[in-house]
Design an enzyme around this catalytic site. Structure first.
Site, PDB file in Angstrom:
ATOM      1  N   ASN A  48       0.844  -1.193   0.000  1.00  0.00           N
ATOM      2  CA  ASN A  48       0.000   0.000   0.000  1.00  0.00           C
ATOM      3  C   ASN A  48       0.882   1.245   0.000  1.00  0.00           C
ATOM      4  O   ASN A  48       1.946   1.277   0.616  1.00  0.00           O
ATOM      5  CB  ASN A  48      -1.010   0.000   1.162  1.00  0.00           C
ATOM      6  N   ILE A  49       0.399   2.242  -0.722  1.00  0.00           N
ATOM      7  CA  ILE A  49       1.129   3.505  -0.876  1.00  0.00           C
ATOM      8  C   ILE A  49       0.154   4.626  -0.544  1.00  0.00           C
ATOM      9  O   ILE A  49      -0.777   4.901  -1.309  1.00  0.00           O
ATOM     10  CB  ILE A  49       1.676   3.646  -2.316  1.00  0.00           C
ATOM     11  N   GLU A  50       0.359   5.226   0.627  1.00  0.00           N
ATOM     12  CA  GLU A  50      -0.601   6.227   1.118  1.00  0.00           C
ATOM     13  C   GLU A  50      -0.240   7.627   0.631  1.00  0.00           C
ATOM     14  O   GLU A  50       0.805   7.848   0.006  1.00  0.00           O
ATOM     15  CB  GLU A  50      -0.672   6.156   2.647  1.00  0.00           C
ATOM     16  N   CYS A  59      -3.963   0.616  -2.653  1.00  0.00           N
ATOM     17  CA  CYS A  59      -3.814  -0.610  -1.856  1.00  0.00           C
ATOM     18  C   CYS A  59      -2.740  -1.519  -2.456  1.00  0.00           C
ATOM     19  O   CYS A  59      -2.418  -1.436  -3.639  1.00  0.00           O
ATOM     20  CB  CYS A  59      -5.125  -1.386  -1.834  1.00  0.00           C
ATOM     21  N   GLU A  61      -2.914  -4.651  -3.222  1.00  0.00           N
ATOM     22  CA  GLU A  61      -3.422  -5.514  -4.291  1.00  0.00           C
ATOM     23  C   GLU A  61      -3.431  -4.783  -5.627  1.00  0.00           C
ATOM     24  O   GLU A  61      -3.077  -5.341  -6.659  1.00  0.00           O
ATOM     25  CB  GLU A  61      -4.859  -5.970  -3.971  1.00  0.00           C
ATOM     26  N   CYS A  92     -10.034  -4.855  -0.238  1.00  0.00           N
ATOM     27  CA  CYS A  92     -11.143  -3.897  -0.097  1.00  0.00           C
ATOM     28  C   CYS A  92     -12.045  -4.003  -1.324  1.00  0.00           C
ATOM     29  O   CYS A  92     -11.708  -4.663  -2.315  1.00  0.00           O
ATOM     30  CB  CYS A  92     -10.608  -2.474   0.069  1.00  0.00           C
ATOM     31  N   CYS A  95     -10.478  -2.954  -4.704  1.00  0.00           N
ATOM     32  CA  CYS A  95      -9.534  -3.957  -5.216  1.00  0.00           C
ATOM     33  C   CYS A  95     -10.265  -5.188  -5.735  1.00  0.00           C
ATOM     34  O   CYS A  95      -9.860  -5.777  -6.733  1.00  0.00           O
ATOM     35  CB  CYS A  95      -8.533  -4.350  -4.135  1.00  0.00           C
TER      36      CYS A  95
HETATM   37  N1  THU Z   1      -5.224  -1.506   2.399  1.00  0.00           N
HETATM   38  C1  THU Z   1      -4.642  -2.340   1.481  1.00  0.00           C
HETATM   39  O1  THU Z   1      -3.523  -2.081   1.013  1.00  0.00           O
HETATM   40  N2  THU Z   1      -5.323  -3.449   1.116  1.00  0.00           N
HETATM   41  C2  THU Z   1      -6.507  -3.840   1.630  1.00  0.00           C
HETATM   42  O2  THU Z   1      -7.023  -4.854   1.235  1.00  0.00           O
HETATM   43  C3  THU Z   1      -7.156  -3.048   2.668  1.00  0.00           C
HETATM   44  C4  THU Z   1      -6.549  -1.736   2.949  1.00  0.00           C
HETATM   45  C5  THU Z   1      -4.471  -0.341   2.867  1.00  0.00           C
HETATM   46  C6  THU Z   1      -5.003   0.982   2.449  1.00  0.00           C
HETATM   47  C7  THU Z   1      -4.460   1.889   3.533  1.00  0.00           C
HETATM   48  O3  THU Z   1      -3.146   2.267   3.198  1.00  0.00           O
HETATM   49  C8  THU Z   1      -4.386   1.000   4.756  1.00  0.00           C
HETATM   50  O4  THU Z   1      -4.462  -0.338   4.295  1.00  0.00           O
HETATM   51  C9  THU Z   1      -5.495   1.234   5.775  1.00  0.00           C
HETATM   52  O5  THU Z   1      -6.723   1.178   5.177  1.00  0.00           O
END
Ligand code: THU
Length: 137
Positions: A48-50, A59, A61, A92, A95
């Site tokens: 994940n890259i915020e 996310c 995935e 999520c 995804c």
């Molecule tokens: N996130 C994912 O990378 N994959 C998921 O299936 C659920 C959520 C990440 C997004 C965000 O950076 C962090 O988890 C919290 O939601």
């Protein structure tokens, strides 16, 4: 469900774990890693890259599948996901929709918790009645 061997499951969880170490998650501090196996045997990893604006966050995935599609892959055998949480990692909703574009409904999704314990779900169980290109006819 597409058959997947035990050693392959462990291998993919280990790679997803390595991907999780690359997460950029300064806001949620929730680290997620994904390992997507293409039909030709190649693995694509994602984290994940915020973003400070939150919404543009990508996310793990989607990072993995977008990398793969960019490289020319269109067919996939399995996906493994691991995160920091005690629960089994699940994609999520966004995804799930992106996965449904390229992955078969019976593709196994290996959902791992932080201990590496896992359950396997078919994509169609995660997104029943998916809206796909077939609906556009
Ligand atoms: N996130 C994912 O990378 N994959 C998921 O299936 C659920 C959520 C990440 C997004 C965000 O950076 C962090 O988890 C919290 O939601």
């Amino acid at each position: 469900m597409i058959e997947i061997h035990d050693y392959e499951i462990k291998n993919m969880i280990r790679m997803a774990e390595e991907a999780r170490d690359r997460a950029y998650a300064p806001y949620s501090k929730f680290h997620v890693g994904a390992c997507l196996k293409a039909k030709n045997g190649a693995y694509y990893l994602g984290c994940n890259i915020e973003n400070a604006a939150y919404t543009p966050t990508n996310c793990a995935e989607r990072t993995a599948i977008f990398k793969a599609v960019y490289e020319g892959e269109r067919e996939f055998d399995a996906l493994a996901i691991i995160w920091d949480g005690d629960d089994y990692a699940v994609p999520c909703g966004v995804c799930r929709q992106v996965l449904a574009e390229f992955c078969a409904p019976d593709m196994p999704v290996i959902c791992s918790n932080k201990e590496g314990e896992y359950k396997i779900m078919e994509l169609r169980a995660l997104l029943p009645e998916a809206f796909t290109k077939r609906n556009l006819k």
